[in-house]
Design an enzyme around this catalytic site. Structure first.
Site, PDB file in Angstrom:
ATOM      1  N   PRO A  80       0.825  -1.214   0.000  1.00 21.59           N
ATOM      2  CA  PRO A  80       0.000   0.000   0.000  1.00 21.59           C
ATOM      3  C   PRO A  80       0.858   1.262   0.000  1.00 21.59           C
ATOM      4  CG  PRO A  80      -0.150  -1.149   2.111  1.00 21.59           C
ATOM      5  CD  PRO A  80       0.632  -2.023   1.205  1.00 21.59           C
ATOM      6  N   PRO A  81       0.247   2.402  -0.308  1.00 23.32           N
ATOM      7  CA  PRO A  81       1.007   3.655  -0.357  1.00 23.32           C
ATOM      8  C   PRO A  81       1.694   3.938   0.973  1.00 23.32           C
ATOM      9  CG  PRO A  81      -1.225   3.995  -1.174  1.00 23.32           C
ATOM     10  CD  PRO A  81      -1.174   2.617  -0.617  1.00 23.32           C
ATOM     11  N   THR A  97       4.447   2.678   2.185  1.00 22.55           N
ATOM     12  CA  THR A  97       5.151   1.603   2.873  1.00 22.55           C
ATOM     13  C   THR A  97       6.623   1.542   2.485  1.00 22.55           C
ATOM     14  OG1 THR A  97       4.083   0.158   1.269  1.00 22.55           O
ATOM     15  CG2 THR A  97       3.252   0.086   3.513  1.00 22.55           C
ATOM     16  N   GLY A  98       7.101   2.524   1.760  1.00 25.50           N
ATOM     17  CA  GLY A  98       8.552   2.614   1.548  1.00 25.50           C
ATOM     18  C   GLY A  98       9.064   1.931   0.295  1.00 25.50           C
ATOM     19  N   LYS A  99       8.233   1.797  -0.734  1.00 24.78           N
ATOM     20  CA  LYS A  99       8.668   1.120  -1.951  1.00 24.78           C
ATOM     21  C   LYS A  99       9.788   1.906  -2.642  1.00 24.78           C
ATOM     22  CE  LYS A  99       4.344   0.850  -3.518  1.00 24.78           C
ATOM     23  NZ  LYS A  99       3.552   1.261  -2.325  1.00 24.78           N
ATOM     24  N   THR A 100       9.603   3.192  -2.747  1.00 24.66           N
ATOM     25  CA  THR A 100      10.647   4.012  -3.366  1.00 24.66           C
ATOM     26  C   THR A 100      11.898   4.038  -2.504  1.00 24.66           C
ATOM     27  OG1 THR A 100       8.900   5.396  -4.283  1.00 24.66           O
ATOM     28  CG2 THR A 100      11.123   6.272  -4.372  1.00 24.66           C
ATOM     29  N   HIS A 130     -22.004  13.914  22.093  1.00 27.78           N
ATOM     30  CA  HIS A 130     -21.807  12.942  21.011  1.00 27.78           C
ATOM     31  C   HIS A 130     -20.483  12.197  21.211  1.00 27.78           C
ATOM     32  CE1 HIS A 130     -22.064  11.660  16.648  1.00 27.78           C
ATOM     33  NE2 HIS A 130     -20.756  11.552  16.851  1.00 27.78           N
ATOM     34  N   GLU A 131     -19.425  12.959  21.429  1.00 23.92           N
ATOM     35  CA  GLU A 131     -18.107  12.311  21.557  1.00 23.92           C
ATOM     36  C   GLU A 131     -18.022  11.460  22.821  1.00 23.92           C
ATOM     37  OE1 GLU A 131     -16.473  12.194  18.983  1.00 23.92           O
ATOM     38  OE2 GLU A 131     -17.374  13.901  17.950  1.00 23.92           O
ATOM     39  N   HIS A 149     -19.697   8.144  22.340  1.00 21.17           N
ATOM     40  CA  HIS A 149     -18.791   7.151  21.734  1.00 21.17           C
ATOM     41  C   HIS A 149     -17.873   6.557  22.811  1.00 21.17           C
ATOM     42  CE1 HIS A 149     -19.560   7.801  17.468  1.00 21.17           C
ATOM     43  NE2 HIS A 149     -19.230   9.083  17.501  1.00 21.17           N
TER      44      HIS A 149
HETATM   45  C1  NHX Z   1     -20.762  19.815   8.564  1.00 18.04           C
HETATM   46  N1  NHX Z   1     -19.365  18.556  10.053  1.00 18.04           N
HETATM   47  O1  NHX Z   1     -20.362  19.130   7.647  1.00 18.04           O
HETATM   48  C2  NHX Z   1     -19.997  19.824   9.859  1.00 18.04           C
HETATM   49  C3  NHX Z   1     -18.932  20.877   9.854  1.00 18.04           C
HETATM   50  C4  NHX Z   1     -21.683  14.929  15.144  1.00 18.04           C
HETATM   51  C5  NHX Z   1     -20.437  16.359  16.695  1.00 18.04           C
HETATM   52  N2  NHX Z   1     -21.797  20.603   8.478  1.00 18.04           N
HETATM   53  O2  NHX Z   1     -18.849  11.559  14.320  1.00 18.04           O
HETATM   54  O3  NHX Z   1     -17.987  16.340  12.867  1.00 18.04           O
HETATM   55  O4  NHX Z   1     -21.224  17.484  10.619  1.00 18.04           O
HETATM   56  O5  NHX Z   1     -17.534  11.307  16.524  1.00 18.04           O
HETATM   57  C6  NHX Z   1     -13.909  12.300   8.660  1.00 18.04           C
HETATM   58  C7  NHX Z   1     -14.336  12.188   9.980  1.00 18.04           C
HETATM   59  C8  NHX Z   1     -17.838  14.811   7.602  1.00 18.04           C
HETATM   60  C9  NHX Z   1     -14.696  12.968   7.735  1.00 18.04           C
HETATM   61  C10 NHX Z   1     -15.538  12.775  10.365  1.00 18.04           C
HETATM   62  C11 NHX Z   1     -16.651  14.231   7.209  1.00 18.04           C
HETATM   63  C12 NHX Z   1     -17.498  14.032   9.808  1.00 18.04           C
HETATM   64  C13 NHX Z   1     -17.835  13.569  13.688  1.00 18.04           C
HETATM   65  C14 NHX Z   1     -19.522  15.371   9.273  1.00 18.04           C
HETATM   66  C15 NHX Z   1     -19.202  15.026  15.096  1.00 18.04           C
HETATM   67  N3  NHX Z   1     -17.332  12.321  15.638  1.00 18.04           N
HETATM   68  N4  NHX Z   1     -19.541  15.409  11.585  1.00 18.04           N
HETATM   69  C16 NHX Z   1     -18.068  12.387  14.564  1.00 18.04           C
HETATM   70  C17 NHX Z   1     -18.827  15.501  12.696  1.00 18.04           C
HETATM   71  C18 NHX Z   1     -20.070  17.472  10.414  1.00 18.04           C
HETATM   72  C19 NHX Z   1     -18.272  14.702   8.904  1.00 18.04           C
HETATM   73  C20 NHX Z   1     -15.872  13.547   8.126  1.00 18.04           C
HETATM   74  C21 NHX Z   1     -16.295  13.445   9.436  1.00 18.04           C
HETATM   75  C22 NHX Z   1     -20.461  15.798  15.292  1.00 18.04           C
HETATM   76  C23 NHX Z   1     -19.060  14.432  13.735  1.00 18.04           C
HETATM   77  C24 NHX Z   1     -19.263  16.220  10.473  1.00 18.04           C
HETATM   78 ZN    ZN Z   2     -19.409  10.459  15.916  1.00 14.68          ZN
END
Ligand code: NHX
Ligand code: ZN
Length: 587
Positions: A194-195, A197-200, A414-415, A418
């Site tokens: 995969p990208p 991983t040091g191939k070059t 939310h966090e 999780h």
């Molecule tokens: C939006 N972002 O798009 C706003 C700025 C639910 C508290 N209007 O689940 O940030 O709503 O546990 C990689 C990772 C888009 C790419 C997370 C692309 C999240 C993230 C949407 C937290 N944490 N949601 C989460 C969140 C959003 C989004 C991502 C991504 C929130 C949640 C983004």
């Molecule tokens: Zn989340």
């Protein structure tokens, strides 16, 4: 488009020619002779006004007694020498074909000499050692010995690959030893991984270890060009490589040229010609060529079988993402030139970076170094490294993103939702960090890291992962009685995982189920409906688990979330301290 340097060279030559011509014309600033009829010149001679005449074929150059210059033409056969001599004029006859080389003639040659010198110089630079002209053609960059060479000491975390390639180094160093045994020296090595991983890097290290030149080109560079240029570039590249044998030719992204043929009707497209030329060149190597081609790909499945036949890329070396020991070794290599604060434990960083590639780890250390420098620290501290991890995982902080107090609450709950589900479930990975600082697209993140690397994942681990992903949405619902769009990433991940559990891993009530054929086909509608039903059941169960955990520990959810709103980031140890003992009570 012609390469820029060719334009530059052409412009330069044009400039030099212009200057030379200008010099040629401006050279003679002495007064030009006055052109006079031959009759007038002879009359002047009669009057003894002429001191000297130089005759060149049918032109007379005369100098008068008072120094004036005259020029006159005479008839083809007629000779005036006798008459002039009679008038007491010194007569010089110059054979037109053997004019003495005067100073002015040398001056006339100077620009020419300069020009040819220049051309010679450019040709020489354009020859074998060139970086300017011929590489403009092949596009291969040559890293000459003595440059910043890379050796195996700079490559860590891929021990098997190093061992396999050490053999290639031997071939390059002592081809005689192997030839006298009648061994066939390999022509091509395919690096698969995969990208990042040091191939070059490892290819450069093979050249560095063997002390041979390293030519590198990317497969996509062959294909991006004019029609018909790809194949000629391959030819140029190998012509040069053979001139510098023993050497390494490195072709990155070989899949760009080496994708299996015959997909497109009509056949002979640009890429195919390039691939054919590559095969022709490699087949043309004989026992004394001593050029070894190393090609890299992360898509070995799409490669044309012709590339893999004996005598071509018949050696294959796999590069996996590094395990914990590999990551530690890679971190140590990159930390060699960086001051680490006392007590910084790279083993701990290696443990927290499961799934990182070598390139990710290099990035991490670089980010940490930048952070330490920016805060004028004497050395890189643990907090810099941890922020480096976060930057690689989720991007840099975006503190300029302003959220309302209410949104901040939602994000925190939310966090923590999780995080608490993860903590409660025995089969979930440990929580590393919970943060409500916006990074990249995300408003908040909860980061997990496995205690140790694994190659297999159990059903219990997958269901724990699904419940953890739904913990955020469950907390929103429980605390606010409403839900937000923010969880879409989590929901997408859960649905994807559920489907894979049913179809790929046979982890549902449905048992072993027909999987959708790889290339596009579909399941019968009856099976598809069953798959959907089972996937939904897994999701429902996971959601029920998340809800049960959070409603049972609602007080802790509130406590930790309110704390997080104040401190913005909590790491794994702090979370453990806030939660107290007996937190693994589910599953
Ligand atoms: C939006 N972002 O798009 C706003 C700025 C639910 C508290 N209007 O689940 O940030 O709503 O546990 C990689 C990772 C888009 C790419 C997370 C692309 C999240 C993230 C949407 C937290 N944490 N949601 C989460 C969140 C959003 C989004 C991502 C991504 C929130 C949640 C983004
Ligand atoms: Zn989340």
């Amino acid at each position: 488009m012609l390469p820029r340097r060719i334009w530059l060279a052409a412009a330069f030559v044009f400039f030099v020619v212009c200057v030379s011509v200008a010099i040629l014309f401006a050279r003679d600033t002495s007064p030009q002779p006055t052109v006079v009829p031959i009759s007038q010149l002879l009359n002047m001679a009669d009057r003894h006004e002429i001191a000297k005449v130089t005759i060149t074929s049918n032109t007379l150059y005369a100098t008068s007694v008072n120094g004036q210059q005259y020029q006159a033409a005479k008839e083809e056969q007629q000779t005036v020498t006798e008459q002039l001599r009679h008038d007491g004029v010194t007569v010089v006859v110059v054979d037109a074909t053997s004019r003495p080389i005067g100073a002015s003639s040398i001056a006339a040659l100077l620009p020419l000499l300069f020009l040819s010198g220049l051309i010679w110089f450019m040709m020489r630079r354009g020859g074998p050692n060139n970086q300017v002209m011929s590489f403009g053609r092949s596009g291969a960059r040559r890293f000459v010995q003595g440059g910043p060479t890379v050796t195996f000491a700079d490559v860590a975390g891929v021990e098997e690959a190093k061992q396999e390639l050490a053999e290639i180094v031997e071939f390059l160093k002592k081809p005689e030893k192997f030839r006298s045994m009648g061994a066939r020296i390999p022509k091509g090595v395919l690096l698969i991984g995969p990208p990042g991983t040091g191939k070059t890097l490892i290819s450069r290290a093979v050249a560095g270890e063997a002390g041979v030149p390293f030519f590198s080109i990317s497969g996509s560079e062959f294909v991006e060009m004019f029609v018909g240029v790809g194949a000629s570039r391959v030819r140029d590249l190998f012509r040069q490589a053979k001139r510098h044998a023993p050497c390494i030719v490195f072709i990155d992204e070989i899949d760009a040229v080496g994708r299996h043929r015959g997909n497109n009707v009509g056949g002979h497209d640009e890429r195919e010609q390039t691939l054919n030329q590559l095969l022709v060149e490699m087949d043309g190597f004989d026992a004394n060529t001593n050029v070894i081609v190393i090609a890299a790909t992360n898509r070995p499945d799409v490669l044309d079988q012709a590339l893999l036949r004996p005598g071509r890329f018949d050696r294959r070396v796999m590069l996996d993402p590094p395990d914990i020991n590999g990551r530690r070794a890679i971190l140590e290599v990159h930390a060699r030139s960086k001051p680490l604060a006392p007590g910084v434990d790279l083993a701990a960083i290696a443990q927290q970076t499961s799934g990182f590639s070598g390139a990710d780890l290099a990035n991490l250390l670089n980010e940490a170094a930048i952070l330490a420098a920016r805060s004028d620290k004497p050395a890189i501290g643990r907090e810099d490294l941890e922020e480096g991890i976060m930057r690689v995982v989720a991007g840099p902080e975006r503190r300029s993103r302003v959220v309302t107090e209410y949104e901040k609450s939602i994000i925190a709950y939310h966090e923590v939702g999780h995080a608490l589900v993860m903590k409660a479930l025995k089969h979930a990975h440990p929580v590393q960090k919970v943060s409500i600082i916006s990074r990249g697209q995300a408003l908040g993140v909860t980061v997990q890291a496995p205690k140790e690397d694994s190659y297999l994942t159990s059903r219990a681990q997958l269901t724990a992962r699904m419940a953890s992903l739904l913990g955020g949405r469950a907390a929103e619902e429980l605390i606010f009685g409403d839900v937000t769009t923010g969880a879409r990433q989590d929901l997408e991940a859960v649905c994807d995982l559920a489907r894979r559990m049913v179809t790929e891993f046979a982890m549902s009530e449905l048992g072993v189920v027909a999987t959708p054929p790889r290339d596009g086909g579909s399941l019968s509608s009856e099976i598809a409906a069953n798959v959907d039903r089972e996937a939904m059941r897994l999701i429902d169960q996971a959601f029920a688990t998340a809800r049960a955990i959070l409603s049972e520990r609602r007080d802790k959810l509130v406590e930790v979330a309110e704390h997080l709103k104040k401190v913005e980031t909590i790491n794994g140890d702090e979370l453990d301290a806030l939660l107290g003992p007996d937190w693994t009570f589910f599953g």
